[in-house]
Motif scaffolding. Structure first.
Motif, PDB file in Angstrom:
ATOM      1  N   HIS A 218       0.859  -1.186   0.000  1.00  0.00           N
ATOM      2  CA  HIS A 218       0.000   0.000   0.000  1.00  0.00           C
ATOM      3  C   HIS A 218       0.898   1.240   0.000  1.00  0.00           C
ATOM      4  N   SER A 219       0.872   1.987  -1.085  1.00  0.00           N
ATOM      5  CA  SER A 219       1.719   3.180  -1.198  1.00  0.00           C
ATOM      6  C   SER A 219       0.967   4.425  -0.752  1.00  0.00           C
ATOM      7  N   ILE A 220       1.718   5.331  -0.122  1.00  0.00           N
ATOM      8  CA  ILE A 220       1.192   6.637   0.258  1.00  0.00           C
ATOM      9  C   ILE A 220       2.045   7.695  -0.429  1.00  0.00           C
ATOM     10  N   VAL A 221       1.405   8.571  -1.170  1.00  0.00           N
ATOM     11  CA  VAL A 221       2.122   9.622  -1.896  1.00  0.00           C
ATOM     12  C   VAL A 221       1.536  10.975  -1.538  1.00  0.00           C
ATOM     13  N   GLY A 222       2.297  12.006  -1.813  1.00  0.00           N
ATOM     14  CA  GLY A 222       1.865  13.370  -1.537  1.00  0.00           C
ATOM     15  C   GLY A 222       3.062  14.292  -1.553  1.00  0.00           C
ATOM     16  N   GLU A 223       2.794  15.587  -1.680  1.00  0.00           N
ATOM     17  CA  GLU A 223       3.876  16.559  -1.655  1.00  0.00           C
ATOM     18  C   GLU A 223       4.514  16.598  -0.273  1.00  0.00           C
ATOM     19  N   ASN A 224       5.717  17.169  -0.203  1.00  0.00           N
ATOM     20  CA  ASN A 224       6.319  17.390   1.102  1.00  0.00           C
ATOM     21  C   ASN A 224       5.416  18.302   1.922  1.00  0.00           C
ATOM     22  N   GLY A 225       5.198  17.929   3.178  1.00  0.00           N
ATOM     23  CA  GLY A 225       4.299  18.685   4.025  1.00  0.00           C
ATOM     24  C   GLY A 225       2.858  18.236   3.928  1.00  0.00           C
ATOM     25  N   ALA A 226       2.588  17.168   3.158  1.00  0.00           N
ATOM     26  CA  ALA A 226       1.213  16.696   2.988  1.00  0.00           C
ATOM     27  C   ALA A 226       0.710  15.936   4.204  1.00  0.00           C
TER      28      ALA A 226
ATOM     29  N   ARG B  27       8.669   8.670  -6.313  1.00  0.00           N
ATOM     30  CA  ARG B  27       8.876   8.124  -7.653  1.00  0.00           C
ATOM     31  C   ARG B  27       7.602   7.392  -8.082  1.00  0.00           C
ATOM     32  N   LEU B  28       6.742   8.087  -8.798  1.00  0.00           N
ATOM     33  CA  LEU B  28       5.421   7.566  -9.103  1.00  0.00           C
ATOM     34  C   LEU B  28       5.467   6.356 -10.023  1.00  0.00           C
ATOM     35  N   ASP B  29       6.491   6.283 -10.882  1.00  0.00           N
ATOM     36  CA  ASP B  29       6.605   5.097 -11.738  1.00  0.00           C
ATOM     37  C   ASP B  29       6.834   3.851 -10.887  1.00  0.00           C
ATOM     38  N   GLU B  30       7.650   3.984  -9.827  1.00  0.00           N
ATOM     39  CA  GLU B  30       7.878   2.863  -8.919  1.00  0.00           C
ATOM     40  C   GLU B  30       6.610   2.524  -8.146  1.00  0.00           C
ATOM     41  N   VAL B  31       5.913   3.555  -7.697  1.00  0.00           N
ATOM     42  CA  VAL B  31       4.677   3.351  -6.942  1.00  0.00           C
ATOM     43  C   VAL B  31       3.682   2.522  -7.762  1.00  0.00           C
TER      44      VAL B  31
ATOM     45  N   GLY C 280       2.900 -12.840   3.577  1.00  0.00           N
ATOM     46  CA  GLY C 280       1.864 -12.225   4.398  1.00  0.00           C
ATOM     47  C   GLY C 280       2.240 -10.916   5.043  1.00  0.00           C
ATOM     48  N   VAL C 281       3.413 -10.377   4.717  1.00  0.00           N
ATOM     49  CA  VAL C 281       3.823  -9.100   5.297  1.00  0.00           C
ATOM     50  C   VAL C 281       3.100  -7.958   4.583  1.00  0.00           C
ATOM     51  N   THR C 282       2.572  -7.038   5.360  1.00  0.00           N
ATOM     52  CA  THR C 282       1.941  -5.831   4.816  1.00  0.00           C
ATOM     53  C   THR C 282       3.005  -4.755   4.673  1.00  0.00           C
ATOM     54  N   ILE C 283       3.082  -4.153   3.515  1.00  0.00           N
ATOM     55  CA  ILE C 283       4.117  -3.156   3.248  1.00  0.00           C
ATOM     56  C   ILE C 283       3.471  -1.804   2.973  1.00  0.00           C
ATOM     57  N   ILE C 284       3.900  -0.805   3.733  1.00  0.00           N
ATOM     58  CA  ILE C 284       3.477   0.579   3.501  1.00  0.00           C
ATOM     59  C   ILE C 284       4.654   1.287   2.844  1.00  0.00           C
ATOM     60  N   TYR C 285       4.467   1.734   1.618  1.00  0.00           N
ATOM     61  CA  TYR C 285       5.553   2.201   0.769  1.00  0.00           C
ATOM     62  C   TYR C 285       5.384   3.699   0.498  1.00  0.00           C
ATOM     63  N   ILE C 286       6.358   4.484   0.948  1.00  0.00           N
ATOM     64  CA  ILE C 286       6.331   5.939   0.735  1.00  0.00           C
ATOM     65  C   ILE C 286       7.377   6.286  -0.318  1.00  0.00           C
ATOM     66  N   SER C 287       6.944   6.946  -1.386  1.00  0.00           N
ATOM     67  CA  SER C 287       7.907   7.309  -2.428  1.00  0.00           C
ATOM     68  C   SER C 287       7.377   8.466  -3.252  1.00  0.00           C
TER      69      SER C 287
ATOM     70  N   LEU D 259       8.381   1.517   4.501  1.00  0.00           N
ATOM     71  CA  LEU D 259       9.582   1.943   3.778  1.00  0.00           C
ATOM     72  C   LEU D 259       9.388   3.377   3.315  1.00  0.00           C
ATOM     73  N   ASP D 260      10.214   4.288   3.842  1.00  0.00           N
ATOM     74  CA  ASP D 260      10.113   5.712   3.520  1.00  0.00           C
ATOM     75  C   ASP D 260      11.217   6.077   2.538  1.00  0.00           C
ATOM     76  N   GLU D 261      10.855   6.276   1.276  1.00  0.00           N
ATOM     77  CA  GLU D 261      11.809   6.594   0.205  1.00  0.00           C
ATOM     78  C   GLU D 261      12.969   5.585   0.167  1.00  0.00           C
ATOM     79  N   PRO D 262      12.691   4.286   0.063  1.00  0.00           N
ATOM     80  CA  PRO D 262      13.771   3.293   0.155  1.00  0.00           C
ATOM     81  C   PRO D 262      14.701   3.259  -1.042  1.00  0.00           C
ATOM     82  N   THR D 263      14.255   3.769  -2.191  1.00  0.00           N
ATOM     83  CA  THR D 263      15.067   3.653  -3.403  1.00  0.00           C
ATOM     84  C   THR D 263      15.760   4.954  -3.780  1.00  0.00           C
ATOM     85  N   ALA D 264      15.729   5.934  -2.897  1.00  0.00           N
ATOM     86  CA  ALA D 264      16.240   7.267  -3.237  1.00  0.00           C
ATOM     87  C   ALA D 264      17.672   7.241  -3.734  1.00  0.00           C
ATOM     88  N   SER D 265      18.494   6.325  -3.202  1.00  0.00           N
ATOM     89  CA  SER D 265      19.903   6.295  -3.594  1.00  0.00           C
ATOM     90  C   SER D 265      20.304   4.975  -4.232  1.00  0.00           C
ATOM     91  N   LEU D 266      19.323   4.206  -4.699  1.00  0.00           N
ATOM     92  CA  LEU D 266      19.629   2.892  -5.264  1.00  0.00           C
ATOM     93  C   LEU D 266      19.698   2.944  -6.784  1.00  0.00           C
TER      94      LEU D 266
END
Length: 501
Positions: free
Chosen positions: A34-42, A200-204, A191-198, A165-172
């Protein structure tokens, strides 16, 4: 409803009367990404901190595994199987990679640490990530990209049921991202639930089952992946259709402002290139290719062991960053937390630290002038803040980056190095940074831009240099090279090519 491992109902968080989160209702399904996106400060970071127990909601319910949790805390959150890898790294520089991975979760054999087991387990985790790192190496001696991988590996030794995971691929690199996504798919299957913050919308869109959009502390939209596209997400993030323009690659000046001639340091070898007035040079390459190390050598952070640097035709001797600043250089570093900012100091002090002389009268600082100039500069950067006396660590990652940029704009430098200028910044803030860089070039400033995002390099650069193994292996005029060629060059062991197509 039994499939939802985590639910947040009517979550509101207020700071001094200001709502950082406003009545958020969101549920996370077991075994989904489950990804969460938004501008900085959102409100994304505040939301994550409530899940991890770092912050307590002002009102609303936190429901985990069907039971309301009223005493959530970082300790209880981790104990309950909620893990988080934050965007700002939390590694310990003077411990080894293996020691970092197991820090706080050390394995014992009788009364002694089972170092053999921890080393072997660390090797296996890194192997699963597709990374070949010496687990006995100190973390301070590996690049920021590899430090991010260590942070991810740390989470995998814990029996997490919800992994944030908060911006996990920023430097990968692309291959590292591919390996990470394979790991996430395996975790999902287990069965692990993943909350993905990024940002990079293409990755999302590639990795997510569900995407939720935050704006101004509110949940604007939430839908399954197949119903979404990038333009829809961007419109929900910014509240409008974003006008994405492309920088003109043409520039007319032939005036050389910087010449790097055969310089070497502990990390780079025989690097040469020239930079023209108003030109934007993009430096591409894989993590640990020597890009940041080249910037460090030019700016006096690392000692140059051979070669010469010329500014405006004159040979200069840059032994320290203060020398570089004196010669008109600026350096926006990739790691704003450790090298770009003093987090416990105010916005005003951070923004003016490199240009204090311009506000000094005799032995005293003209505080009125200082505050006006800082405020005027930050206004052009569209910084979101309540007061310039506010501590920088209270700002979002994107606004912190704007303070770093503002700090160097105040020095009025003619040559500016941007190292990963949009790392961890949302799509709208990226456009603002791009326009800042474009305007600087149009004003006659000369730019060196290091980026892991090839699309960013293509968009912004007049000329592209590719680095591998501490050397420049190829040089291209923008428009005369593909991303595949750049990747091939940066992966190549042929280090004697320096041509222009």
């Amino acid at each position: 409803m039994n499939n939802f491992i985590l639910k947040l109902e009517n979550i509101t968080k207020e700071y001094s009367g200001t709502k950082a989160l406003d009545n958020i209702n969101l549920a996370f399904e077991k075994g989904k990404i489950h990804s969460i996106v938004g501008e900085n400060g959102a409100g994304k970071s505040t939301f994550i901190k409530i899940i991890t127990g770092a912050h307590k909601q002002t009102s609303g319910k936190f429901i985990y595994k069907g039971k309301e949790v009223s005493n959530n805390s970082p300790h209880n959150s981790m104990k309950n199987g909620i893990g988080c890898v934050y965007q700002e790294l939390n590694v310990i520089p003077y411990l080894t990679i293996a020691e970092n991975i197991f820090y706080g979760y050390e394995e014992k054999k009788n009364i002694f640490l089972d170092k053999k087991y921890m080393r072997e387990k660390s090797k296996q985790i890194l192997k699963n990530l597709g990374v070949n790192l010496d687990i006995n190496k100190l973390v301070k001696d590996i690049g920021i990209g590899n430090q991010q991988i260590v942070e991810i590996a740390k989470s995998l030794i814990r029996n997490v049921e919800v992994l944030i995971l908060d911006e996990p691929t920023a430097s990968l690199t692309k291959s590292e991202i591919k390996n990470l996504f394979l790991i996430l798919q395996k975790l999902k299957e287990n069965g692990v639930t993943i909350i993905y913050i990024s940002h990079r919308l293409d990755e999302v869109l590639q990795i997510s089952d569900v995407v939720s959009v935050f704006r101004d502390g509110k949940l604007i939209a939430s839908d399954i992946n197949k119903n979404l596209d990038q333009q829809m997400i961007i419109k929900n993030m910014v509240g409008r259709n974003l006008d994405i323009t492309k920088y003109s690659k043409e520039y007319s000046s032939e005036e050389e402002v910087l010449k790097v001639h055969n310089i070497s340091s502990k990390y780079i070898k025989d690097v040469s290139f020239e930079l023209k007035k108003g030109e934007i040079i993009g430096i591409a390459g894989l993590v640990a290719s020597g890009r940041t190390e080249l910037a460090n050598a030019i700016f006096g952070v690392d000692k140059i062991t051979d070669g010469s640097i010329y500014i405006n035709g004159k040979k200069v001797n840059i032994k320290s960053p203060s020398d570089a600043i004196k010669y008109g250089l600026a350096f926006i570093t990739e790691d704003r937390k450790d090298t770009g900012l003093m987090l416990e100091m105010s916005i005003k002090d951070n923004a003016s630290i490199s240009s204090l002389k311009s506000f000094t009268k005799g032995l005293f600082i003209d505080k009125v002038k200082q505050e006006k100039v800082v405020e005027d500069t930050l206004k052009t950067l569209k910084l979101k803040y309540s007061s310039i006396k506010e501590h920088v660590n209270n700002l979002s990652g994107g606004n912190q980056q704007k303070v770093v940029i503002g700090k160097w704009l105040l020095t009025n430098s003619d040559i500016i190095i941007f190292d990963e200028p949009t790392r961890g910044i949302d799509v709208s803030a990226k456009e603002e940074v791009y326009k800042i860089i474009e305007n600087l070039a149009k004003e006659g400033k000369s730019i060196i831009m290091i980026s892991s995002e090839v699309e960013e390099i293509f968009r912004m650069s007049n000329r592209i240099l590719v680095m591998s193994n501490g050397q420049i292996v190829s040089s291209y005029k923008n428009g005369c090279v593909s991303s595949e060629e750049i990747f091939k060059d940066s992966s190549s062991l042929l280090r004697e090519r320096d041509y222009e197509k």
